[in-house]
Design a protein around this motif. Structure first.
Motif, PDB file in Angstrom:
ATOM      1  N   ALA A  13       0.952  94.166  11.254  1.00  0.00           N
ATOM      2  CA  ALA A  13       1.026  92.849  11.904  1.00  0.00           C
ATOM      3  C   ALA A  13       0.522  91.760  10.954  1.00  0.00           C
ATOM      4  O   ALA A  13       1.143  90.694  10.822  1.00  0.00           O
ATOM      5  CB  ALA A  13       0.210  92.853  13.192  1.00  0.00           C
ATOM      6  N   LEU A  14      -0.577  92.028  10.275  1.00  0.00           N
ATOM      7  CA  LEU A  14      -1.126  91.052   9.335  1.00  0.00           C
ATOM      8  C   LEU A  14      -0.189  90.828   8.152  1.00  0.00           C
ATOM      9  O   LEU A  14      -0.110  89.724   7.614  1.00  0.00           O
ATOM     10  CB  LEU A  14      -2.509  91.489   8.847  1.00  0.00           C
ATOM     11  CG  LEU A  14      -3.631  91.378   9.880  1.00  0.00           C
ATOM     12  CD1 LEU A  14      -4.903  92.053   9.371  1.00  0.00           C
ATOM     13  CD2 LEU A  14      -3.890  89.930  10.264  1.00  0.00           C
ATOM     14  N   LEU A  15       0.545  91.844   7.776  1.00  0.00           N
ATOM     15  CA  LEU A  15       1.526  91.712   6.705  1.00  0.00           C
ATOM     16  C   LEU A  15       2.628  90.727   7.108  1.00  0.00           C
ATOM     17  O   LEU A  15       3.039  89.879   6.314  1.00  0.00           O
ATOM     18  CB  LEU A  15       2.122  93.083   6.383  1.00  0.00           C
ATOM     19  CG  LEU A  15       2.938  93.241   5.126  1.00  0.00           C
ATOM     20  CD1 LEU A  15       2.189  92.766   3.896  1.00  0.00           C
ATOM     21  CD2 LEU A  15       3.340  94.695   4.955  1.00  0.00           C
ATOM     22  N   LEU A  27       4.099  83.132  14.407  1.00  0.00           N
ATOM     23  CA  LEU A  27       4.958  84.225  14.842  1.00  0.00           C
ATOM     24  C   LEU A  27       4.592  84.655  16.252  1.00  0.00           C
ATOM     25  O   LEU A  27       3.413  84.752  16.599  1.00  0.00           O
ATOM     26  CB  LEU A  27       4.833  85.424  13.904  1.00  0.00           C
ATOM     27  CG  LEU A  27       5.314  85.242  12.466  1.00  0.00           C
ATOM     28  CD1 LEU A  27       5.098  86.530  11.685  1.00  0.00           C
ATOM     29  CD2 LEU A  27       6.765  84.825  12.423  1.00  0.00           C
ATOM     30  N   HIS A  28       5.611  84.928  17.056  1.00  0.00           N
ATOM     31  CA  HIS A  28       5.407  85.442  18.409  1.00  0.00           C
ATOM     32  C   HIS A  28       5.188  86.946  18.366  1.00  0.00           C
ATOM     33  O   HIS A  28       5.632  87.622  17.432  1.00  0.00           O
ATOM     34  CB  HIS A  28       6.628  85.139  19.284  1.00  0.00           C
ATOM     35  CG  HIS A  28       6.805  83.684  19.567  1.00  0.00           C
ATOM     36  ND1 HIS A  28       6.112  83.027  20.538  1.00  0.00           N
ATOM     37  CD2 HIS A  28       7.612  82.764  18.983  1.00  0.00           C
ATOM     38  CE1 HIS A  28       6.474  81.759  20.553  1.00  0.00           C
ATOM     39  NE2 HIS A  28       7.380  81.574  19.610  1.00  0.00           N
ATOM     40  N   ALA A  33       6.393  92.569  16.735  1.00  0.00           N
ATOM     41  CA  ALA A  33       6.658  93.895  17.289  1.00  0.00           C
ATOM     42  C   ALA A  33       8.018  94.415  16.835  1.00  0.00           C
ATOM     43  O   ALA A  33       8.154  95.583  16.458  1.00  0.00           O
ATOM     44  CB  ALA A  33       6.574  93.853  18.809  1.00  0.00           C
ATOM     45  N   ALA A  34       9.023  93.542  16.859  1.00  0.00           N
ATOM     46  CA  ALA A  34      10.369  93.956  16.452  1.00  0.00           C
ATOM     47  C   ALA A  34      10.441  94.244  14.954  1.00  0.00           C
ATOM     48  O   ALA A  34      11.052  95.230  14.535  1.00  0.00           O
ATOM     49  CB  ALA A  34      11.381  92.886  16.838  1.00  0.00           C
ATOM     50  N   LEU A  35       9.822  93.401  14.145  1.00  0.00           N
ATOM     51  CA  LEU A  35       9.875  93.579  12.693  1.00  0.00           C
ATOM     52  C   LEU A  35       9.167  94.852  12.229  1.00  0.00           C
ATOM     53  O   LEU A  35       9.587  95.494  11.270  1.00  0.00           O
ATOM     54  CB  LEU A  35       9.250  92.369  11.989  1.00  0.00           C
ATOM     55  CG  LEU A  35      10.057  91.073  12.042  1.00  0.00           C
ATOM     56  CD1 LEU A  35       9.200  89.892  11.597  1.00  0.00           C
ATOM     57  CD2 LEU A  35      11.303  91.189  11.179  1.00  0.00           C
ATOM     58  N   GLN A  36       8.095  95.218  12.919  1.00  0.00           N
ATOM     59  CA  GLN A  36       7.290  96.360  12.473  1.00  0.00           C
ATOM     60  C   GLN A  36       7.333  97.549  13.432  1.00  0.00           C
ATOM     61  O   GLN A  36       6.610  98.523  13.235  1.00  0.00           O
ATOM     62  CB  GLN A  36       5.843  95.925  12.239  1.00  0.00           C
ATOM     63  CG  GLN A  36       5.668  95.005  11.068  1.00  0.00           C
ATOM     64  CD  GLN A  36       5.998  95.687   9.741  1.00  0.00           C
ATOM     65  OE1 GLN A  36       6.075  96.902   9.638  1.00  0.00           O
ATOM     66  NE2 GLN A  36       6.214  94.876   8.712  1.00  0.00           N
TER      67      GLN A  36
END
Length: 145
Positions: A13-15, A27-28, A33-36
């Motif tokens: 998440a921090l990335l 960022l929402h 959540a979707a990206l990671q």
């Protein structure tokens, strides 16, 4: 030594927040959540902990979301670990209640390992993690058919 999945999700998440930081983007949760591929409910808890720990801030509204509170180069992996895990890499590093000499010897190794892990986590920042990710993205071979 193994880190918890909670810490791994935290770093992921921090990335994402690090990649958005230079543009000043919030960022929402859904985006992160979707990206990671992090469960949204779990991510909510992680982000709340990071916000309470002062590593990120949030803003409500359609243009809101989450953003880092400091430059990524100023946030170490140890900062994130301490915020999420409470700073206990090795739960058994306490030697105060050990009574036998053998246990004290073993605890000395635990303490040394704890100090080594802390040193490594303190050495690297979110910026370092981001740069390594970008380097990996550039080095991956492209396959064409």
């Amino acid at each position: 030594m193994q880190f918890s999945s909670k810490y791994e999700y935290t770093l992921l998440a921090l990335l994402e927040l690090t990649s958005a930081y230079p543009k000043g983007e919030f960022l929402h949760i859904r985006q992160i959540a979707a990206l990671q591929n992090i469960p949204s409910r779990y991510l909510e808890q992680i982000l709340a902990t990071l916000r309470n720990g002062g590593l990120i801030k949030s803003t409500r509204g359609s243009k809101g979301g989450y953003i880092l509170t400091r430059e990524p180069s100023q946030i170490t992996l140890l900062d994130a670990f301490n915020c999420i895990e409470g700073g206990s890499v090795l739960a058994n590093a306490d030697t105060s209640n050990q009574t036998t000499k053998d246990r004290k010897v073993i605890q000395a190794f635990y303490l040394e390992a704890y100090q080594a892990v802390n040193a490594v986590l303190n050495k690297y920042t979110l910026q370092d993690l981001y740069e390594q990710r970008e380097h990996q993205n550039q080095v991956e071979p492209m396959y064409y058919i």
